[in-house]
Design a protein around this motif. Structure first.
Motif, PDB file in Angstrom:
ATOM      1  N   GLU A 135     -13.060  11.729  -5.053  1.00 17.30           N
ATOM      2  CA  GLU A 135     -12.757  10.787  -3.981  1.00 17.30           C
ATOM      3  C   GLU A 135     -13.298   9.384  -4.315  1.00 17.30           C
ATOM      4  O   GLU A 135     -12.640   8.367  -4.083  1.00 17.30           O
ATOM      5  N   ALA A 136     -14.505   9.341  -4.872  1.00 13.24           N
ATOM      6  CA  ALA A 136     -15.123   8.045  -5.184  1.00 13.24           C
ATOM      7  C   ALA A 136     -14.318   7.296  -6.242  1.00 13.24           C
ATOM      8  O   ALA A 136     -14.071   6.094  -6.122  1.00 13.24           O
ATOM      9  N   GLU A 137     -13.884   8.021  -7.252  1.00 13.01           N
ATOM     10  CA  GLU A 137     -13.082   7.379  -8.306  1.00 13.01           C
ATOM     11  C   GLU A 137     -11.761   6.868  -7.753  1.00 13.01           C
ATOM     12  O   GLU A 137     -11.320   5.768  -8.080  1.00 13.01           O
ATOM     13  N   VAL A 138     -11.123   7.708  -6.907  1.00 10.32           N
ATOM     14  CA  VAL A 138      -9.852   7.302  -6.308  1.00 10.32           C
ATOM     15  C   VAL A 138     -10.059   6.011  -5.532  1.00 10.32           C
ATOM     16  O   VAL A 138      -9.312   5.045  -5.699  1.00 10.32           O
ATOM     17  N   LYS A 139     -11.101   5.980  -4.697  1.00 13.20           N
ATOM     18  CA  LYS A 139     -11.382   4.793  -3.866  1.00 13.20           C
ATOM     19  C   LYS A 139     -11.531   3.555  -4.735  1.00 13.20           C
ATOM     20  O   LYS A 139     -10.948   2.511  -4.453  1.00 13.20           O
ATOM     21  N   SER A 140     -12.326   3.677  -5.804  1.00  7.92           N
ATOM     22  CA  SER A 140     -12.612   2.479  -6.589  1.00  7.92           C
ATOM     23  C   SER A 140     -11.371   2.024  -7.347  1.00  7.92           C
ATOM     24  O   SER A 140     -11.094   0.838  -7.438  1.00  7.92           O
ATOM     25  N   LYS A 141     -10.593   2.985  -7.883  1.00  5.29           N
ATOM     26  CA  LYS A 141      -9.401   2.581  -8.649  1.00  5.29           C
ATOM     27  C   LYS A 141      -8.323   1.990  -7.753  1.00  5.29           C
ATOM     28  O   LYS A 141      -7.695   0.984  -8.114  1.00  5.29           O
ATOM     29  N   VAL A 142      -8.104   2.618  -6.611  1.00  8.08           N
ATOM     30  CA  VAL A 142      -7.099   2.080  -5.694  1.00  8.08           C
ATOM     31  C   VAL A 142      -7.557   0.714  -5.199  1.00  8.08           C
ATOM     32  O   VAL A 142      -6.759  -0.229  -5.116  1.00  8.08           O
ATOM     33  N   GLY A 143      -8.856   0.595  -4.915  1.00  2.75           N
ATOM     34  CA  GLY A 143      -9.395  -0.678  -4.451  1.00  2.75           C
ATOM     35  C   GLY A 143      -9.159  -1.788  -5.461  1.00  2.75           C
ATOM     36  O   GLY A 143      -8.748  -2.899  -5.116  1.00  2.75           O
ATOM     37  N   LYS A 144      -9.376  -1.458  -6.730  1.00  6.48           N
ATOM     38  CA  LYS A 144      -9.212  -2.462  -7.774  1.00  6.48           C
ATOM     39  C   LYS A 144      -7.740  -2.883  -7.899  1.00  6.48           C
ATOM     40  O   LYS A 144      -7.425  -4.077  -7.983  1.00  6.48           O
ATOM     41  N   ALA A 145      -6.856  -1.879  -7.867  1.00  8.34           N
ATOM     42  CA  ALA A 145      -5.421  -2.193  -7.962  1.00  8.34           C
ATOM     43  C   ALA A 145      -4.987  -3.034  -6.767  1.00  8.34           C
ATOM     44  O   ALA A 145      -4.239  -4.001  -6.915  1.00  8.34           O
ATOM     45  N   ALA A 146      -5.478  -2.652  -5.590  1.00 12.51           N
ATOM     46  CA  ALA A 146      -5.096  -3.379  -4.373  1.00 12.51           C
ATOM     47  C   ALA A 146      -5.561  -4.825  -4.454  1.00 12.51           C
ATOM     48  O   ALA A 146      -4.883  -5.737  -3.979  1.00 12.51           O
ATOM     49  N   GLU A 147      -6.708  -5.024  -5.079  1.00 11.44           N
ATOM     50  CA  GLU A 147      -7.234  -6.377  -5.200  1.00 11.44           C
ATOM     51  C   GLU A 147      -6.340  -7.224  -6.108  1.00 11.44           C
ATOM     52  O   GLU A 147      -5.947  -8.327  -5.757  1.00 11.44           O
ATOM     53  N   ILE A 148      -5.998  -6.655  -7.266  1.00  9.19           N
ATOM     54  CA  ILE A 148      -5.117  -7.372  -8.197  1.00  9.19           C
ATOM     55  C   ILE A 148      -3.818  -7.755  -7.502  1.00  9.19           C
ATOM     56  O   ILE A 148      -3.281  -8.830  -7.699  1.00  9.19           O
ATOM     57  N   LEU A 149      -3.307  -6.854  -6.662  1.00  6.76           N
ATOM     58  CA  LEU A 149      -1.983  -7.046  -6.069  1.00  6.76           C
ATOM     59  C   LEU A 149      -2.050  -7.614  -4.656  1.00  6.76           C
ATOM     60  O   LEU A 149      -1.042  -7.661  -3.961  1.00  6.76           O
ATOM     61  N   GLN A 150      -3.232  -8.020  -4.222  1.00  9.70           N
ATOM     62  CA  GLN A 150      -3.415  -8.593  -2.878  1.00  9.70           C
ATOM     63  C   GLN A 150      -2.889  -7.684  -1.775  1.00  9.70           C
ATOM     64  O   GLN A 150      -2.143  -8.101  -0.898  1.00  9.70           O
ATOM     65  N   LEU A 151      -3.287  -6.419  -1.862  1.00  5.34           N
ATOM     66  CA  LEU A 151      -2.846  -5.466  -0.849  1.00  5.34           C
ATOM     67  C   LEU A 151      -4.029  -4.904  -0.064  1.00  5.34           C
ATOM     68  O   LEU A 151      -3.862  -3.982   0.733  1.00  5.34           O
ATOM     69  N   THR A 152      -5.213  -5.458  -0.288  1.00  2.81           N
ATOM     70  CA  THR A 152      -6.416  -4.855   0.276  1.00  2.81           C
ATOM     71  C   THR A 152      -6.320  -4.652   1.786  1.00  2.81           C
ATOM     72  O   THR A 152      -6.734  -3.615   2.302  1.00  2.81           O
ATOM     73  N   ASP A 153      -5.740  -5.618   2.498  1.00  2.00           N
ATOM     74  CA  ASP A 153      -5.683  -5.472   3.959  1.00  2.00           C
ATOM     75  C   ASP A 153      -4.451  -4.703   4.429  1.00  2.00           C
ATOM     76  O   ASP A 153      -4.189  -4.600   5.611  1.00  2.00           O
ATOM     77  N   LYS A 154      -3.687  -4.143   3.487  1.00  2.00           N
ATOM     78  CA  LYS A 154      -2.476  -3.405   3.870  1.00  2.00           C
ATOM     79  C   LYS A 154      -2.608  -1.906   3.589  1.00  2.00           C
ATOM     80  O   LYS A 154      -1.671  -1.154   3.824  1.00  2.00           O
ATOM     81  N   LEU A 155      -3.770  -1.505   3.100  1.00  2.00           N
ATOM     82  CA  LEU A 155      -3.892  -0.128   2.588  1.00  2.00           C
ATOM     83  C   LEU A 155      -3.624   0.947   3.624  1.00  2.00           C
ATOM     84  O   LEU A 155      -3.208   2.051   3.291  1.00  2.00           O
ATOM     85  N   HIS A 156      -3.877   0.648   4.892  1.00  2.00           N
ATOM     86  CA  HIS A 156      -3.713   1.678   5.926  1.00  2.00           C
ATOM     87  C   HIS A 156      -2.283   1.747   6.453  1.00  2.00           C
ATOM     88  O   HIS A 156      -1.953   2.632   7.223  1.00  2.00           O
ATOM     89  N   LEU A 157      -1.420   0.802   6.064  1.00  2.00           N
ATOM     90  CA  LEU A 157      -0.057   0.767   6.606  1.00  2.00           C
ATOM     91  C   LEU A 157       0.849   1.766   5.893  1.00  2.00           C
ATOM     92  O   LEU A 157       0.550   2.228   4.796  1.00  2.00           O
ATOM     93  N   LYS A 158       1.973   2.064   6.534  1.00  2.00           N
ATOM     94  CA  LYS A 158       3.008   2.880   5.897  1.00  2.00           C
ATOM     95  C   LYS A 158       3.984   1.939   5.192  1.00  2.00           C
ATOM     96  O   LYS A 158       4.158   0.794   5.636  1.00  2.00           O
TER      97      LYS A 158
END
Ligand SMILES: Nc1ncnc2c1ncn2[C@@H]1O[C@H](COP(=O)(O)OP(=O)(O)O)[C@@H](O)[C@H]1O
Ligand SMILES: [Mg+2]
Lengths: 364, 281
Positions: free
Chosen positions: A107-130
């Protein structure tokens, strides 16, 4: 090292032969674009590289290893689909995390990798949306996010921008080029849009009816198109092709009579005999006002900086010229344009080019 | 909905047609309900009246005494239909997925075969089925009613669900495959969640089918009272001399009540499922 070599790839669906022997050597960290008209086999070729489709014959070699028999995930590739292929029932986070869940990361690895990708792609505040709650451009970014979390060696894109409107497409082109620099990975990108190809590619593969017409840098394709097909496919507006007859050939080049036009000596080399039929290619942007070809202007598009002029020669041959924005032209009037002989292209009857001797020299 | 665009007369027409249609379908139920409220004496003698003062809920109390195992019969009915539905779905989901997505020899032929099997009603096959169940020593067990039920419902289930699964975009599964997901993982995490409305529609129609067909299998393959489902159990209201019609109707209505309530609850999914896929997302 993520080189990608395609070796004599062929593909048939039943009796229909879609790919007829594709050989390509793509370098590490290169951004290569496959471009060609709809139905020429671009998607099929990309799907064969991905492992979604099996080649009828030939090999796929990634980083020196023959991966032809491997599953997609074992090839070290990831793919972005034209429709984005996002899972509508999963959140943005879970969409991006999907490959990591499959690989059973903690779970920790998933969180950090998704977080990093979201940051690159400016999606950090959209992660909870469908996905259904996102705009087209954001969906596209989610699809890219899903492809980067696995750190693949080779990225494959199948017309990723074709569902976006023109303005957004321009922005995404820049973002994708930026992404390529940031990730420094090998990317293969399929499009039917030559502007995307010209702006993003290190090298372009022009495909036509299941064959590679030419593989080269955008400027090579522009200045030294290998065939009539490439010449007309690359460049906006399209290159004019004027039928002509060979008069003679000497050290200074080929002398031709353009049908319904003047006699010109063009600096090209190659085999030609007097009387041969050839076509002289003239890019609209290389035509300028001057004595040479007289055309009647039928449609004039003034874009400010340039005036695109569509007209017809006395012979009925259509001609398009891109002239300066303030050129004194009017629809319905006669206009005389000329070309610098060094700018002209010559294609023989088979559609192959005769090499230009005075065109800009380009390092391969 | 387009109903807002209709003129007032068109609307009246639509509602009138709907009313006539519903009346036609619901008439038997209304009549059942009326009969269940009337005392036996009144039932045989009096002229037809819509309503009368001696209507009462008495039959709903008496029926449990007339047929002491009534509660068990109702339970058996629901239990058998549920078991048939669960077993059928367990088989139908992977089978329908295979037919929707995989290429294999005799795919079209076997799919056609399923349709052909559907042409036979259970009744035609009762005697061979009886012999099969007897040699497997399954007569007079729940299995004797459940197994034939499952067998006859699988073909329809596969046909219904397959066409639903085919509407799920193939690229979603390809994306999962590229990311390393196995077929089963994709089925579990991508296909089934997206197919929920379809699964509800298919599950419902299987349940209704299972409920309807258990009567035939129960009276043929079973003579143990404790296993009998409601439709067969209702026969116990038929006495030597008379039939307690009002109690029989009351028992039938009571038996389907839990099922009706359940479907009422599912209704919003059902409607969504029946229209899903009509519009491409
Ligand atoms: N699964 C398939 N079965 C049969 N023909 C196919 C299949 N996939 C693609 N084709 C055919 O192959 C040709 C190339 O298709 P495609 O690679 O999708 O072209 P492009 O992506 O360049 O538009 C088309 O003529 C198409 O009809
Ligand atoms: Mg395509």
């Amino acid at each position: 090292m993520a080189t990608l070599d395609l070796r004599s790839i062929t593909k048939s669906f039943g009796t229909a032969s879609v790919l007829k022997g594709i050989d390509l050597a793509i370098r590490d960290k290169e951004f290569v674009v496959f471009v060609g008209p709809s139905g020429c086999g671009k998607s099929t070729l990309l799907r064969i590289v991905a492992g979604l489709e099996e080649a009828t014959s030939g090999q796929i070699v990634i980083g020196g290893t023959d991966v032809s028999a491997l599953a997609p995930v074992d090839r070290g590739i990831s793919m972005v689909f034209q429709s984005y292929a996002l899972y509508p029932h999963l959140s943005v986070f879970e969409n991006i995390a999907f490959p990591l869940r499959v690989a059973k990361l903690s779970e920790a690895e998933v969180k950090s990798k998704v977080g990093k990708a979201a940051e690159i792609l400016q999606l950090t505040d959209k992660l909870h949306l469908k996905p259904g709650q996102l705009s087209g451009g954001q969906r596209q970014r989610v699809a890219i996010g899903r492809s980067i979390v696995r750190n693949p060696k080779v990225f494959l894109f199948d017309e990723p921008l074709s569902n976006l409107d023109a303005a957004l497409r321009g922005d995404m082109r820049v973002e994708l080029s930026q992404l390529h620099r940031d990730l420094s990975a090998t990317m293969v990108y399929v499009t039917h849009d030559q502007v995307e190809a010209m702006t993003m590619a290190h090298r372009i593969v022009v495909l036509n009816a299941g064959r590679v017409e030419q593989f080269g840098t955008p400027m090579e394709l522009y200045h030294h198109p290998a065939t009539r097909f490439v010449a007309t496919f690359i460049g906006q507006p399209n290159m004019n092709l004027l039928p002509a007859r060979v008069v003679g050939q000497d050290a200074s080049g080929l002398t031709v009579d353009i049908d319904g036009g003047p006699r010109m000596t063009l600096p090209v080399e190659g085999r030609a005999a007097p009387g041969d039929r050839v076509e002289v290619g003239m890019r609209p942007e290389n035509l300028h006002l001057g004595q040479g070809l007289t055309m009647k202007v039928r449609v004039l598009e003034r874009l400010g900086g340039v005036s695109i002029t569509y007209g017809m020669l006395a012979s009925g041959q259509r001609l398009c010229a891109a002239l300066p924005g303030d050129a004194p032209i009017r629809e319905g009037e006669e206009l005389s344009v000329a070309i610098n002989p060094a700018d002209a292209h010559v294609f023989d009857a088979s559609g192959a080019v005769m090499r230009r001797t005075q065109a800009p020299a380009l390092a391969a | 909905m387009l109903i807002e665009r209709l003129s007032i007369w068109q609307k009246i027409g639509v509602y009138a047609a709907t009313f006539v249609f519903l009346l036609f379908i619901l008439m038997p139920f209304i009549e059942m309900f009326r009969v269940s409220l009337r005392p036996m004496s009144h039932l045989m003698t009096a002229d037809f009246t819509w309503w009368s003062d001696d209507f009462s809920w008495q039959a709903y109390r008496d029926m449990w005494k007339t047929v002491p195992l009534l509660g068990l019969y109702i339970f058996n009915s629901i239990f058998i239909a549920t078991a048939v539905t669960v077993l059928t779905m367990v088989v139908v989901v992977p089978a329908a997925y295979a037919y929707a997505r995989l290429e294999f020899p005799f795919r079209a032929l076997s799919l056609g075969g399923f349709l052909a099997v559907n042409m036979f009603t259970g009744a035609v096959l009762l005697i061979p089925l009886y012999r099969v169940l007897r040699s497997l020593s399954l007569l007079n067990t729940y299995w004797a009613i459940i197994i034939p039920g499952v067998a006859f419902l699988i073909p329809t289930g596969i046909w219904l669900l397959r066409s639903y699964l085919e509407k799920i975009p193939r690229e979603l599964e390809e994306a999962a495959f590229v990311d390393g997901a196995s077929r089963m993982y994709t089925l579990r995490r991508v296909v089934i969640p997206l197919a929920v409305p379809g699964l509800i529609v298919v599950g419902t129609s299987v349940f209704i089918g299972a409920y309807a067909q258990q009567f035939l299998f129960a009276i043929t393959f079973n003579n143990v009272r404790e296993i009998q489902p409601l439709p067969a159990g209702l026969y116990e209201f038929v006495g030597y001399q008379d039939v307690t019609w009002n109690e029989m109707m009351a028992a039938a209505l009571t038996g389907v009540l839990p099922v009706m309530l359940f479907f009422l609850f599912l209704q919003k999914y059902l409607v969504a499922g029946l229209t899903a896929g009509a519009v491409k997302e």
